[in-house]
Write a protein that holds these residues in place. Sequence first.
Motif, PDB file in Angstrom:
ATOM      1  N   HIS A  44       0.034   1.213  36.070  1.00 11.49           N
ATOM      2  CA  HIS A  44       0.182  -0.246  36.123  1.00 11.49           C
ATOM      3  C   HIS A  44       0.467  -0.749  34.724  1.00 11.49           C
ATOM      4  O   HIS A  44      -0.170  -0.349  33.764  1.00 11.49           O
ATOM      5  CB  HIS A  44      -1.110  -0.878  36.642  1.00 11.49           C
ATOM      6  N   ASP A  45       1.460  -1.613  34.605  1.00 10.02           N
ATOM      7  CA  ASP A  45       1.766  -2.252  33.327  1.00 10.02           C
ATOM      8  C   ASP A  45       1.472  -3.736  33.423  1.00 10.02           C
ATOM      9  O   ASP A  45       1.655  -4.352  34.467  1.00 10.02           O
ATOM     10  CB  ASP A  45       3.241  -2.059  32.944  1.00 10.02           C
ATOM     11  N   VAL A  46       1.058  -4.317  32.311  1.00  4.95           N
ATOM     12  CA  VAL A  46       0.777  -5.743  32.266  1.00  4.95           C
ATOM     13  C   VAL A  46       2.077  -6.489  32.018  1.00  4.95           C
ATOM     14  O   VAL A  46       2.901  -6.085  31.205  1.00  4.95           O
ATOM     15  CB  VAL A  46      -0.232  -6.046  31.143  1.00  4.95           C
ATOM     16  N   ARG A  82      -7.327  -4.823  31.580  1.00 10.33           N
ATOM     17  CA  ARG A  82      -8.020  -6.090  31.338  1.00 10.33           C
ATOM     18  C   ARG A  82      -9.152  -5.907  30.334  1.00 10.33           C
ATOM     19  O   ARG A  82      -9.379  -6.764  29.479  1.00 10.33           O
ATOM     20  CB  ARG A  82      -8.567  -6.644  32.651  1.00 10.33           C
ATOM     21  N   VAL A  83      -9.868  -4.787  30.451  1.00 11.14           N
ATOM     22  CA  VAL A  83     -10.932  -4.502  29.479  1.00 11.14           C
ATOM     23  C   VAL A  83     -10.334  -4.465  28.074  1.00 11.14           C
ATOM     24  O   VAL A  83     -10.863  -5.069  27.135  1.00 11.14           O
ATOM     25  CB  VAL A  83     -11.623  -3.161  29.795  1.00 11.14           C
ATOM     26  N   PHE A  84      -9.196  -3.778  27.940  1.00 17.29           N
ATOM     27  CA  PHE A  84      -8.554  -3.661  26.636  1.00 17.29           C
ATOM     28  C   PHE A  84      -8.116  -5.018  26.114  1.00 17.29           C
ATOM     29  O   PHE A  84      -8.344  -5.356  24.944  1.00 17.29           O
ATOM     30  CB  PHE A  84      -7.358  -2.711  26.720  1.00 17.29           C
ATOM     31  N   ARG A  85      -7.482  -5.844  26.973  1.00 17.98           N
ATOM     32  CA  ARG A  85      -6.978  -7.143  26.540  1.00 17.98           C
ATOM     33  C   ARG A  85      -8.102  -8.074  26.087  1.00 17.98           C
ATOM     34  O   ARG A  85      -7.850  -9.013  25.328  1.00 17.98           O
ATOM     35  CB  ARG A  85      -6.174  -7.816  27.653  1.00 17.98           C
ATOM     36  N   ASN A  86      -9.301  -7.839  26.541  1.00 13.06           N
ATOM     37  CA  ASN A  86     -10.434  -8.681  26.169  1.00 13.06           C
ATOM     38  C   ASN A  86     -11.324  -8.022  25.113  1.00 13.06           C
ATOM     39  O   ASN A  86     -12.454  -8.471  24.894  1.00 13.06           O
ATOM     40  CB  ASN A  86     -11.262  -9.016  27.411  1.00 13.06           C
ATOM     41  N   SER A  87     -10.817  -7.013  24.469  1.00  6.16           N
ATOM     42  CA  SER A  87     -11.613  -6.299  23.469  1.00  6.16           C
ATOM     43  C   SER A  87     -11.275  -6.751  22.050  1.00  6.16           C
ATOM     44  O   SER A  87     -10.146  -7.186  21.786  1.00  6.16           O
ATOM     45  CB  SER A  87     -11.372  -4.787  23.582  1.00  6.16           C
ATOM     46  N   TYR A  99      -2.014   1.246  30.289  1.00  2.06           N
ATOM     47  CA  TYR A  99      -1.804   0.340  29.169  1.00  2.06           C
ATOM     48  C   TYR A  99      -0.333  -0.021  29.050  1.00  2.06           C
ATOM     49  O   TYR A  99       0.542   0.660  29.575  1.00  2.06           O
ATOM     50  CB  TYR A  99      -2.312   0.986  27.875  1.00  2.06           C
ATOM     51  N   THR A 100      -0.065  -1.097  28.326  1.00  2.55           N
ATOM     52  CA  THR A 100       1.301  -1.574  28.124  1.00  2.55           C
ATOM     53  C   THR A 100       1.882  -0.983  26.845  1.00  2.55           C
ATOM     54  O   THR A 100       1.212  -0.932  25.823  1.00  2.55           O
ATOM     55  CB  THR A 100       1.322  -3.110  28.015  1.00  2.55           C
ATOM     56  N   LEU A 101       3.131  -0.556  26.925  1.00  2.00           N
ATOM     57  CA  LEU A 101       3.820  -0.058  25.746  1.00  2.00           C
ATOM     58  C   LEU A 101       3.923  -1.152  24.695  1.00  2.00           C
ATOM     59  O   LEU A 101       4.421  -2.238  24.963  1.00  2.00           O
ATOM     60  CB  LEU A 101       5.215   0.432  26.135  1.00  2.00           C
ATOM     61  N   GLN A 102       3.428  -0.862  23.506  1.00  2.00           N
ATOM     62  CA  GLN A 102       3.487  -1.776  22.370  1.00  2.00           C
ATOM     63  C   GLN A 102       3.735  -0.941  21.111  1.00  2.00           C
ATOM     64  O   GLN A 102       3.531   0.279  21.126  1.00  2.00           O
ATOM     65  CB  GLN A 102       2.170  -2.551  22.218  1.00  2.00           C
ATOM     66  N   PRO A 103       4.164  -1.560  20.009  1.00  2.00           N
ATOM     67  CA  PRO A 103       4.352  -0.782  18.783  1.00  2.00           C
ATOM     68  C   PRO A 103       3.087  -0.044  18.359  1.00  2.00           C
ATOM     69  O   PRO A 103       3.166   1.018  17.732  1.00  2.00           O
ATOM     70  CB  PRO A 103       4.749  -1.852  17.757  1.00  2.00           C
ATOM     71  N   TYR A 104       1.917  -0.590  18.689  1.00  2.00           N
ATOM     72  CA  TYR A 104       0.662   0.064  18.317  1.00  2.00           C
ATOM     73  C   TYR A 104       0.096   0.928  19.444  1.00  2.00           C
ATOM     74  O   TYR A 104      -0.941   1.551  19.282  1.00  2.00           O
ATOM     75  CB  TYR A 104      -0.382  -0.988  17.930  1.00  2.00           C
ATOM     76  N   MET A 105       0.784   0.969  20.598  1.00  2.00           N
ATOM     77  CA  MET A 105       0.288   1.719  21.750  1.00  2.00           C
ATOM     78  C   MET A 105       1.442   2.460  22.422  1.00  2.00           C
ATOM     79  O   MET A 105       2.298   1.846  23.059  1.00  2.00           O
ATOM     80  CB  MET A 105      -0.362   0.769  22.760  1.00  2.00           C
ATOM     81  N   ARG A 158       7.732  -5.569  22.708  1.00  2.00           N
ATOM     82  CA  ARG A 158       8.033  -4.533  23.695  1.00  2.00           C
ATOM     83  C   ARG A 158       9.305  -3.786  23.320  1.00  2.00           C
ATOM     84  O   ARG A 158       9.368  -2.554  23.386  1.00  2.00           O
ATOM     85  CB  ARG A 158       8.179  -5.176  25.069  1.00  2.00           C
ATOM     86  N   ALA A 159      10.346  -4.535  22.910  1.00  2.00           N
ATOM     87  CA  ALA A 159      11.605  -3.906  22.522  1.00  2.00           C
ATOM     88  C   ALA A 159      11.413  -2.998  21.315  1.00  2.00           C
ATOM     89  O   ALA A 159      11.974  -1.897  21.248  1.00  2.00           O
ATOM     90  CB  ALA A 159      12.653  -4.983  22.219  1.00  2.00           C
ATOM     91  N   ALA A 160      10.608  -3.465  20.363  1.00  2.00           N
ATOM     92  CA  ALA A 160      10.325  -2.647  19.180  1.00  2.00           C
ATOM     93  C   ALA A 160       9.562  -1.390  19.571  1.00  2.00           C
ATOM     94  O   ALA A 160       9.799  -0.306  19.025  1.00  2.00           O
ATOM     95  CB  ALA A 160       9.521  -3.459  18.163  1.00  2.00           C
ATOM     96  N   ALA A 161       8.658  -1.522  20.533  1.00  2.00           N
ATOM     97  CA  ALA A 161       7.877  -0.367  20.982  1.00  2.00           C
ATOM     98  C   ALA A 161       8.769   0.639  21.701  1.00  2.00           C
ATOM     99  O   ALA A 161       8.614   1.858  21.529  1.00  2.00           O
ATOM    100  CB  ALA A 161       6.751  -0.827  21.906  1.00  2.00           C
TER     101      ALA A 161
END
Length: 214
Positions: free
Chosen positions: A183-185, A61-66, A89-95, A196-199
Amino acid sequence: MPGVIGAIDGTHIPIPGPSHERQAYINRKGFPSIQLQAVCDAKLRFINILTGWPGSVHDARVFRNSPLYTLLENGNLPEDYHLLGDSAYTLQPYMLVPYRDNGHLLPWQVNFNHIHSTSRVVIERAFGLLKSKFRRLQKLEMIDVERIPLVISGACVMHNIILMKENLNLDLEIQQDLEVIGHDVGVDNVAAREARAAAVQKRDEIATGLAMHM
């Protein structure tokens, strides 16, 4: 691991806790704290920080609001580059985060997780070094909650200055601050599912590439 620009994580700075809304500052370990989210590079220097959130708030949540999240979500990082984060954190192309270990990981996925862990450990070392050089951060006895983030941010700046100006022995014994929350968002829209698929594809390609050197 290719394309890594930094490792991200959060750590807790213990405080006495305010008399009002005290419960909001009690973290999962049972003591009041202020959160410090940081990204560091391979030389343990902080390249992005955010502090001030109460200890009860989850890292995700801290990350999502940053501001960093907004920057990354708006596509300001080239697709070949990424941060390393733990499973909070959630898997993303940048993470890039580790494969969730369900007991059935393939060897190349296990190899990826090992390399990911040994690469991401720099943020734990950076937090440990910060707290060993500025021991007040191990228990910041301040009542004025609004001023606490200024002190924490100042310590991070001084941390970077010390690393740039002094030839430190970074292999000194430091206190590791391991905080992993599995925990994943949730993903709730088409664009997010496509990202997500790209990540997933990106992580798999990197993992299989690393496996060639096993």
